[in-house]
Design a protein around this motif. Structure first.
Motif, PDB file in Angstrom:
ATOM      1  N   THR A 103       0.779  -1.028   0.050  1.00  0.00           N
ATOM      2  CA  THR A 103       0.480  -0.222  -0.153  1.00  0.00           C
ATOM      3  C   THR A 103       1.147   1.655   0.063  1.00  0.00           C
ATOM      4  OG1 THR A 103      -0.367  -0.366   2.309  1.00  0.00           O
ATOM      5  CG2 THR A 103      -1.981  -0.961   1.295  1.00  0.00           C
ATOM      6  N   LEU A 104       1.780   0.995   0.942  1.00  0.00           N
ATOM      7  CA  LEU A 104       3.033   2.874   0.450  1.00  0.00           C
ATOM      8  C   LEU A 104       3.541   2.406  -0.054  1.00  0.00           C
ATOM      9  CD1 LEU A 104       4.396   1.930   3.925  1.00  0.00           C
ATOM     10  CD2 LEU A 104       3.017   3.611   2.986  1.00  0.00           C
ATOM     11  N   GLY A 105       3.680   1.262  -1.186  1.00  0.00           N
ATOM     12  CA  GLY A 105       4.683   1.370  -3.132  1.00  0.00           C
ATOM     13  C   GLY A 105       3.664   1.921  -3.400  1.00  0.00           C
ATOM     14  N   ILE A 106       2.278   2.191  -3.757  1.00  0.00           N
ATOM     15  CA  ILE A 106       1.368   2.313  -5.013  1.00  0.00           C
ATOM     16  C   ILE A 106       0.705   3.639  -3.848  1.00  0.00           C
ATOM     17  CG2 ILE A 106      -1.131   1.552  -3.465  1.00  0.00           C
ATOM     18  CD1 ILE A 106      -1.562   0.844  -6.202  1.00  0.00           C
ATOM     19  N   THR A 107       0.927   4.147  -2.684  1.00  0.00           N
ATOM     20  CA  THR A 107       1.020   5.429  -2.364  1.00  0.00           C
ATOM     21  C   THR A 107       1.768   6.356  -3.582  1.00  0.00           C
ATOM     22  OG1 THR A 107      -0.716   4.775  -0.693  1.00  0.00           O
ATOM     23  CG2 THR A 107       0.415   7.083  -0.884  1.00  0.00           C
ATOM     24  N   LEU A 108       3.361   5.864  -3.054  1.00  0.00           N
ATOM     25  CA  LEU A 108       4.298   6.867  -3.393  1.00  0.00           C
ATOM     26  C   LEU A 108       4.148   6.500  -4.516  1.00  0.00           C
ATOM     27  CD1 LEU A 108       6.702   7.686  -3.253  1.00  0.00           C
ATOM     28  CD2 LEU A 108       8.448   5.141  -3.298  1.00  0.00           C
ATOM     29  N   ILE A 109       3.669   5.557  -5.540  1.00  0.00           N
ATOM     30  CA  ILE A 109       3.824   5.407  -7.505  1.00  0.00           C
ATOM     31  C   ILE A 109       2.527   6.971  -7.546  1.00  0.00           C
ATOM     32  CG2 ILE A 109       2.840   4.310  -9.209  1.00  0.00           C
ATOM     33  CD1 ILE A 109       4.558   2.013  -8.256  1.00  0.00           C
ATOM     34  N   SER A 110       1.368   6.546  -7.365  1.00  0.00           N
ATOM     35  CA  SER A 110       0.263   8.142  -7.551  1.00  0.00           C
ATOM     36  C   SER A 110       1.025   9.267  -7.323  1.00  0.00           C
ATOM     37  CB  SER A 110      -0.970   7.334  -6.449  1.00  0.00           C
ATOM     38  OG  SER A 110      -1.252   7.204  -5.508  1.00  0.00           O
ATOM     39  N   PHE A 111       1.293   9.245  -5.758  1.00  0.00           N
ATOM     40  CA  PHE A 111       2.246  10.816  -5.626  1.00  0.00           C
ATOM     41  C   PHE A 111       3.225  11.113  -6.584  1.00  0.00           C
ATOM     42  CE2 PHE A 111       5.507  13.283  -3.271  1.00  0.00           C
ATOM     43  CZ  PHE A 111       4.417  14.611  -3.037  1.00  0.00           C
ATOM     44  N   GLN A 112       3.957  10.048  -6.962  1.00  0.00           N
ATOM     45  CA  GLN A 112       5.044  10.400  -8.304  1.00  0.00           C
ATOM     46  C   GLN A 112       4.104  11.337  -9.810  1.00  0.00           C
ATOM     47  OE1 GLN A 112       7.464   7.300  -8.241  1.00  0.00           O
ATOM     48  NE2 GLN A 112       8.754   7.856  -6.577  1.00  0.00           N
ATOM     49  N   ALA A 113       3.059   9.726 -10.233  1.00  0.00           N
ATOM     50  CA  ALA A 113       2.370  10.409 -10.837  1.00  0.00           C
ATOM     51  C   ALA A 113       1.937  11.790 -11.039  1.00  0.00           C
ATOM     52  CB  ALA A 113       1.085   9.174 -10.820  1.00  0.00           C
ATOM     53  N   TYR A 114       1.284  12.061  -9.304  1.00  0.00           N
ATOM     54  CA  TYR A 114       0.424  13.243  -9.473  1.00  0.00           C
ATOM     55  C   TYR A 114       1.399  14.414  -9.377  1.00  0.00           C
ATOM     56  CZ  TYR A 114      -1.400  17.528  -6.989  1.00  0.00           C
ATOM     57  OH  TYR A 114      -2.207  18.434  -6.425  1.00  0.00           O
ATOM     58  N   GLN A 115       2.839  14.713  -8.981  1.00  0.00           N
ATOM     59  CA  GLN A 115       3.240  15.353  -9.519  1.00  0.00           C
ATOM     60  C   GLN A 115       3.960  15.451 -10.245  1.00  0.00           C
ATOM     61  OE1 GLN A 115       6.926  14.394  -7.034  1.00  0.00           O
ATOM     62  NE2 GLN A 115       6.803  15.949  -5.062  1.00  0.00           N
ATOM     63  N   LYS A 116       3.989  14.444 -11.486  1.00  0.00           N
ATOM     64  CA  LYS A 116       4.375  14.508 -12.618  1.00  0.00           C
ATOM     65  C   LYS A 116       3.469  15.300 -13.363  1.00  0.00           C
ATOM     66  CE  LYS A 116       6.881  11.524 -14.933  1.00  0.00           C
ATOM     67  NZ  LYS A 116       7.682   9.766 -15.922  1.00  0.00           N
ATOM     68  N   ARG A 117       1.800  14.995 -13.116  1.00  0.00           N
ATOM     69  CA  ARG A 117       1.175  16.103 -14.056  1.00  0.00           C
ATOM     70  C   ARG A 117      -0.077  16.277 -12.856  1.00  0.00           C
ATOM     71  NH1 ARG A 117      -1.568  12.334 -18.285  1.00  0.00           N
ATOM     72  NH2 ARG A 117      -3.079  13.921 -18.067  1.00  0.00           N
ATOM     73  N   GLN A 118      -0.398  16.999 -12.559  1.00  0.00           N
ATOM     74  CA  GLN A 118      -0.931  17.827 -11.830  1.00  0.00           C
ATOM     75  C   GLN A 118      -1.735  17.723 -12.060  1.00  0.00           C
ATOM     76  OE1 GLN A 118       1.001  21.232  -9.861  1.00  0.00           O
ATOM     77  NE2 GLN A 118       2.583  20.187  -8.445  1.00  0.00           N
ATOM     78  N   THR A 119      -2.996  16.554 -12.109  1.00  0.00           N
ATOM     79  CA  THR A 119      -4.413  16.602 -12.215  1.00  0.00           C
ATOM     80  C   THR A 119      -5.315  16.736 -11.070  1.00  0.00           C
ATOM     81  OG1 THR A 119      -4.492  14.564 -13.136  1.00  0.00           O
ATOM     82  CG2 THR A 119      -4.234  16.214 -15.196  1.00  0.00           C
ATOM     83  N   ALA A 120      -6.849  17.216 -11.268  1.00  0.00           N
ATOM     84  CA  ALA A 120      -7.296  16.463 -10.217  1.00  0.00           C
ATOM     85  C   ALA A 120      -7.165  14.993 -10.259  1.00  0.00           C
ATOM     86  CB  ALA A 120      -8.718  17.215 -10.164  1.00  0.00           C
ATOM     87  N   ARG A 121      -7.737  14.138 -10.817  1.00  0.00           N
ATOM     88  CA  ARG A 121      -7.598  13.386 -10.749  1.00  0.00           C
ATOM     89  C   ARG A 121      -6.808  12.320 -10.212  1.00  0.00           C
ATOM     90  NH1 ARG A 121     -10.089  10.401 -16.262  1.00  0.00           N
ATOM     91  NH2 ARG A 121     -12.293  10.140 -15.319  1.00  0.00           N
ATOM     92  N   LEU A 122      -5.371  12.742 -10.770  1.00  0.00           N
ATOM     93  CA  LEU A 122      -4.214  11.892 -10.044  1.00  0.00           C
ATOM     94  C   LEU A 122      -3.608  12.634  -8.556  1.00  0.00           C
ATOM     95  CD1 LEU A 122      -1.902  12.023 -13.287  1.00  0.00           C
ATOM     96  CD2 LEU A 122      -2.848  10.083 -11.868  1.00  0.00           C
ATOM     97  N   GLN A 123      -4.790  13.771  -8.246  1.00  0.00           N
ATOM     98  CA  GLN A 123      -4.774  14.018  -6.878  1.00  0.00           C
ATOM     99  C   GLN A 123      -5.557  13.426  -6.108  1.00  0.00           C
ATOM    100  OE1 GLN A 123      -6.160  17.873  -5.571  1.00  0.00           O
ATOM    101  NE2 GLN A 123      -5.033  18.266  -3.756  1.00  0.00           N
ATOM    102  N   TYR A 124      -7.013  13.248  -6.345  1.00  0.00           N
ATOM    103  CA  TYR A 124      -7.949  11.994  -5.284  1.00  0.00           C
ATOM    104  C   TYR A 124      -7.537  10.775  -4.578  1.00  0.00           C
ATOM    105  CZ  TYR A 124     -11.221  16.157  -5.080  1.00  0.00           C
ATOM    106  OH  TYR A 124     -12.260  17.258  -4.850  1.00  0.00           O
ATOM    107  N   ALA A 125      -6.567  10.158  -6.530  1.00  0.00           N
ATOM    108  CA  ALA A 125      -6.249   8.611  -6.599  1.00  0.00           C
ATOM    109  C   ALA A 125      -4.769   8.717  -5.618  1.00  0.00           C
ATOM    110  CB  ALA A 125      -5.415   8.216  -7.838  1.00  0.00           C
ATOM    111  N   PHE A 126      -4.401   9.441  -5.161  1.00  0.00           N
ATOM    112  CA  PHE A 126      -3.026  10.034  -4.545  1.00  0.00           C
ATOM    113  C   PHE A 126      -3.856   9.953  -3.025  1.00  0.00           C
ATOM    114  CE2 PHE A 126      -0.513  13.232  -1.614  1.00  0.00           C
ATOM    115  CZ  PHE A 126       0.504  12.225  -1.196  1.00  0.00           C
TER     116      PHE A 126
END
Length: 98
Positions: free
Chosen positions: A23-46
């Motif tokens: 779970t920490l790994g997928i949280t980190l991956i989703s945070f990195q994706a959000y930092q790369k493309r700062q969209t609302a969808r990725l923010q909510y996923a993170f």
């Protein structure tokens, strides 16, 4: 003869650590994706994955220490373990349909 209970408890602890690590790994991956493309969808996923990680951590701690015999304390512990999952999965739902 080997007592199976301590071995099973040790295996269960290792499995809980594995779930928490995933779970920490997928949280980190989703945070990195959000930092790369700062969209609302990725923010909510993170945020959703972060709350799910928190729920897994709380759940592991509560079951590791056991619960009290007082029914009200047990209900409080179960609620505190369930609320992060509700928030996390709600955030994931929003991220998919926003």
């Amino acid at each position: 003869m080997v007592d199976v209970v301590p071995v099973a408890r040790g295996l269960l602890v290792l499995m809980r650590f594995a779930v928490f690590g995933l779970t920490l790994g997928i949280t980190l991956i989703s945070f990195q994706a959000y930092q790369k493309r700062q969209t609302a969808r990725l923010q909510y996923a993170f945020l959703g994955f972060a709350f799910i990680s928190m729920g897994v951590a709380i759940s592991s701690v509560i079951t590791q220490f056991g619960t009290s015999t007082a029914p009200l304390v047990n209900i409080f512990f179960q609620m505190s373990e369930t609320i992060p999952f509700i928030i996390g999965f709600s955030m994931l739902y929003v991220s998919l349909y926003r």
